[in-house]
Design a protein around this motif. Structure first.
Motif, PDB file in Angstrom:
ATOM      1  N   LEU A   1       1.091   7.199  -6.370  1.00  0.00           N
ATOM      2  CA  LEU A   1      -0.027   8.120  -6.565  1.00  0.00           C
ATOM      3  C   LEU A   1       0.381   9.552  -6.239  1.00  0.00           C
ATOM      4  CD1 LEU A   1      -3.058   6.103  -5.125  1.00  0.00           C
ATOM      5  CD2 LEU A   1      -2.603   6.657  -7.517  1.00  0.00           C
ATOM      6  N   SER A   2       1.133   9.723  -5.157  1.00  0.00           N
ATOM      7  CA  SER A   2       1.570  11.064  -4.767  1.00  0.00           C
ATOM      8  C   SER A   2       2.534  11.655  -5.780  1.00  0.00           C
ATOM      9  CB  SER A   2       2.243  11.019  -3.384  1.00  0.00           C
ATOM     10  OG  SER A   2       1.322  10.630  -2.386  1.00  0.00           O
ATOM     11  N   MET A   3       3.339  10.794  -6.394  1.00  0.00           N
ATOM     12  CA  MET A   3       4.301  11.275  -7.383  1.00  0.00           C
ATOM     13  C   MET A   3       3.627  11.700  -8.682  1.00  0.00           C
ATOM     14  SD  MET A   3       7.581  11.000  -6.310  1.00  0.00           S
ATOM     15  CE  MET A   3       8.613  10.550  -7.693  1.00  0.00           C
ATOM     16  N   THR A   4       2.442  11.164  -8.964  1.00  0.00           N
ATOM     17  CA  THR A   4       1.807  11.407 -10.261  1.00  0.00           C
ATOM     18  C   THR A   4       0.545  12.248 -10.180  1.00  0.00           C
ATOM     19  OG1 THR A   4       0.627   9.293 -10.048  1.00  0.00           O
ATOM     20  CG2 THR A   4       2.699   9.273 -11.246  1.00  0.00           C
ATOM     21  N   SER A   5       0.076  12.608  -8.979  1.00  0.00           N
ATOM     22  CA  SER A   5      -1.134  13.412  -8.868  1.00  0.00           C
ATOM     23  C   SER A   5      -0.771  14.888  -8.832  1.00  0.00           C
ATOM     24  CB  SER A   5      -1.908  13.043  -7.595  1.00  0.00           C
ATOM     25  OG  SER A   5      -1.132  13.276  -6.444  1.00  0.00           O
TER      26      SER A   5
ATOM     27  N   ALA B   1       2.609  13.672 -16.155  1.00  0.00           N
ATOM     28  CA  ALA B   1       3.295  12.397 -15.928  1.00  0.00           C
ATOM     29  C   ALA B   1       2.330  11.376 -15.348  1.00  0.00           C
ATOM     30  CB  ALA B   1       4.475  12.602 -14.985  1.00  0.00           C
ATOM     31  N   SER B   2       2.260  10.219 -15.958  1.00  0.00           N
ATOM     32  CA  SER B   2       1.401   9.143 -15.478  1.00  0.00           C
ATOM     33  C   SER B   2       2.210   8.172 -14.639  1.00  0.00           C
ATOM     34  CB  SER B   2       0.771   8.405 -16.661  1.00  0.00           C
ATOM     35  OG  SER B   2       1.781   7.738 -17.414  1.00  0.00           O
TER      36      SER B   2
ATOM     37  N   GLY C   1       0.812  -1.211   0.000  1.00  0.00           N
ATOM     38  CA  GLY C   1       0.000   0.000   0.000  1.00  0.00           C
ATOM     39  C   GLY C   1       0.842   1.256   0.000  1.00  0.00           C
ATOM     40  N   LEU C   2       1.953   1.240   0.716  1.00  0.00           N
ATOM     41  CA  LEU C   2       2.840   2.400   0.744  1.00  0.00           C
ATOM     42  C   LEU C   2       3.459   2.641  -0.628  1.00  0.00           C
ATOM     43  CD1 LEU C   2       4.242   4.651   2.267  1.00  0.00           C
ATOM     44  CD2 LEU C   2       5.990   3.012   2.995  1.00  0.00           C
ATOM     45  N   ALA C   3       3.827   1.563  -1.316  1.00  0.00           N
ATOM     46  CA  ALA C   3       4.377   1.717  -2.669  1.00  0.00           C
ATOM     47  C   ALA C   3       3.355   2.351  -3.600  1.00  0.00           C
ATOM     48  CB  ALA C   3       4.824   0.359  -3.198  1.00  0.00           C
ATOM     49  N   VAL C   4       2.092   1.919  -3.476  1.00  0.00           N
ATOM     50  CA  VAL C   4       1.028   2.507  -4.304  1.00  0.00           C
ATOM     51  C   VAL C   4       0.807   3.965  -3.941  1.00  0.00           C
ATOM     52  CG1 VAL C   4      -1.436   2.391  -4.855  1.00  0.00           C
ATOM     53  CG2 VAL C   4      -0.103   0.286  -4.680  1.00  0.00           C
TER      54      VAL C   4
ATOM     55  N   LEU D   1      -0.756   9.787   5.499  1.00  0.00           N
ATOM     56  CA  LEU D   1      -0.324  11.170   5.319  1.00  0.00           C
ATOM     57  C   LEU D   1      -0.087  11.483   3.838  1.00  0.00           C
ATOM     58  CD1 LEU D   1       0.123  13.587   7.143  1.00  0.00           C
ATOM     59  CD2 LEU D   1       2.561  13.144   7.055  1.00  0.00           C
ATOM     60  N   LEU D   2       0.427  10.522   3.086  1.00  0.00           N
ATOM     61  CA  LEU D   2       0.588  10.738   1.650  1.00  0.00           C
ATOM     62  C   LEU D   2      -0.763  10.898   0.963  1.00  0.00           C
ATOM     63  CD1 LEU D   2       3.462   8.294   0.598  1.00  0.00           C
ATOM     64  CD2 LEU D   2       3.572  10.762   0.960  1.00  0.00           C
TER      65      LEU D   2
END
Length: 366
Positions: free
Chosen positions: A41-45, A50-51, A34-37, A323-324
């Motif tokens: 998500l935080s990197m791409t939202s 960037a997708s 879940g943390l990896a997901v 938090l992310l």
């Protein structure tokens, strides 16, 4: 025999539910995924095009010839703006959640939170002092320390508050948990009053900064900020799991823990210093972010039981995830503006806190 007693102390309270260690390991594994997901998500939202696929492809291919998965603009946004923010979010989420779990184990109360013992208020006082007085009274210090002045002031404020609290609550080598809680509330009120005086002295520009900072935010995260507080948070998080066995034994009572060979006073002192360091460093760069420390451990305690050997690492993972996700909501819900993350965590955490209170009083049974 003593080691076995200590290791099993955390699960004795729920012996009727059976051994939850297997479930705990599965939950921890799921939280890692879940943390990896959440990181992806935080990197791409946000505003960048960037997708998730392009980011992962860029991670895998790197600077390989012909790699056009991301444009130069997107790389700048993802790696220079979002990646420091995500890294800081992971550190702060883990620090707040683990600190909450440790305090709840120390006080043997699921409602305990670092904010209750004045750590957050003391850290805020130190940081606000630098923001308001940094160009006048504290100018020699801020000029010498530069950008490190704010995180160091917050850490020192939280640590000083906690050390005063420990001295007030300790008599003849014994620390009273009840006295610590009451004294913590009083010291937090005093720190908030002093903070209010400083806010009254602030000018319009400082007031805008203070308002946004006190509500909590990961905006403005940089590698320099991470370098100043990251080592403190990482060291505190690395030390917390070594308290797990002692906290398990402490659940049976201080006298029983002492008979099992646990140095109770040293355990309390170490826990307090660790929480002060983690929360003080977090507040220094993010401001006030509430309810993570109380919601995360309680959710996990319902799922995997009270054994701190599993509860502490699981709290770190779930705290970082939440938090992310809260930060992603804060960045997108009122785009292009940004909502302070403390508002998001308060909206989600306050009802849950009330549910805990009602559940403990037997008003509801869910």
């Amino acid at each position: 025999m003593v080691d076995q007693s200590i290791a099993g102390a955390g699960t004795m309270a729920t012996a009727s539910d059976g051994d939850r260690s297997g479930r705990a390991r599965i939950v921890i594994l799921a939280l890692c995924l879940g943390l990896a997901v959440a990181v992806l998500l935080s990197m791409t939202s946000g505003a960048s095009d960037a997708s998730a696929v392009s980011v992962v492809r860029d991670w895998l291919l790197g600077a390989a010839p012909g790699n056009e998965a991301m444009s130069a603009r997107d790389r700048l946004i993802v790696y220079d703006i979002r990646l420091p923010r995500v890294t800081l979010g992971v550190l702060i989420g883990a620090a707040l959640a683990v600190s909450g779990a440790v305090m709840q184990g120390l006080f043997r109360n699921p409602l305990a939170d670092p904010g209750l013992i004045g750590v957050s208020a003391g850290a805020s006082l130190g940081a606000v002092s630098v923001i308001v007085l940094g160009a006048t009274v504290l100018a020699p210090i801020t000029s010498m320390l530069g950008t490190l002045a704010l995180p160091l002031a917050a850490f020192c404020g939280g640590l000083a508050t906690t050390l005063v609290l420990y001295q007030v609550a300790t008599r003849r080598g014994q620390t009273s948990v009840a006295t610590m809680l009451l004294a913590g509330i009083a010291l937090a009120a005093l720190a908030m009053a002093l903070t209010g005086i400083l806010i009254f002295m602030a000018d319009d520009r400082q007031l805008r900064d203070l308002t946004f900072w006190q509500l909590g935010s990961l905006a403005g995260a940089t590698w320099q900020k991470i370098g100043s507080v990251g080592p403190v948070i990482v060291l505190a998080l690395a030390a917390m799991p070594f308290l797990a066995r002692g906290l398990n034994a402490l659940a049976l009572g201080e006298a029983t823990a002492g008979h099992l060979g646990i140095p109770v006073q040293r355990l309390k002192y170490t826990a307090i210093i660790g929480v002060s360091a983690a929360v003080g460093a977090s507040v220094a760069v993010s401001g006030g972010i509430g309810f993570v420390g109380i919601v995360v451990p309680h959710l996990l305690r319902l799922a995997i039981g009270p054994d701190n050997r599993y509860l502490l690492p699981a709290s770190a993972l779930l705290g970082a995830c939440l938090l992310l996700l809260a930060d992603a909501v804060a960045r997108t819900i009122v785009a292009p503006a940004e909502l302070p993350i403390g508002i998001v965590t308060a909206i989600a955490g306050a009802p849950f806190f009330l549910w805990i209170l009602l559940r403990k009083r037997g008003v509801i049974d869910l």
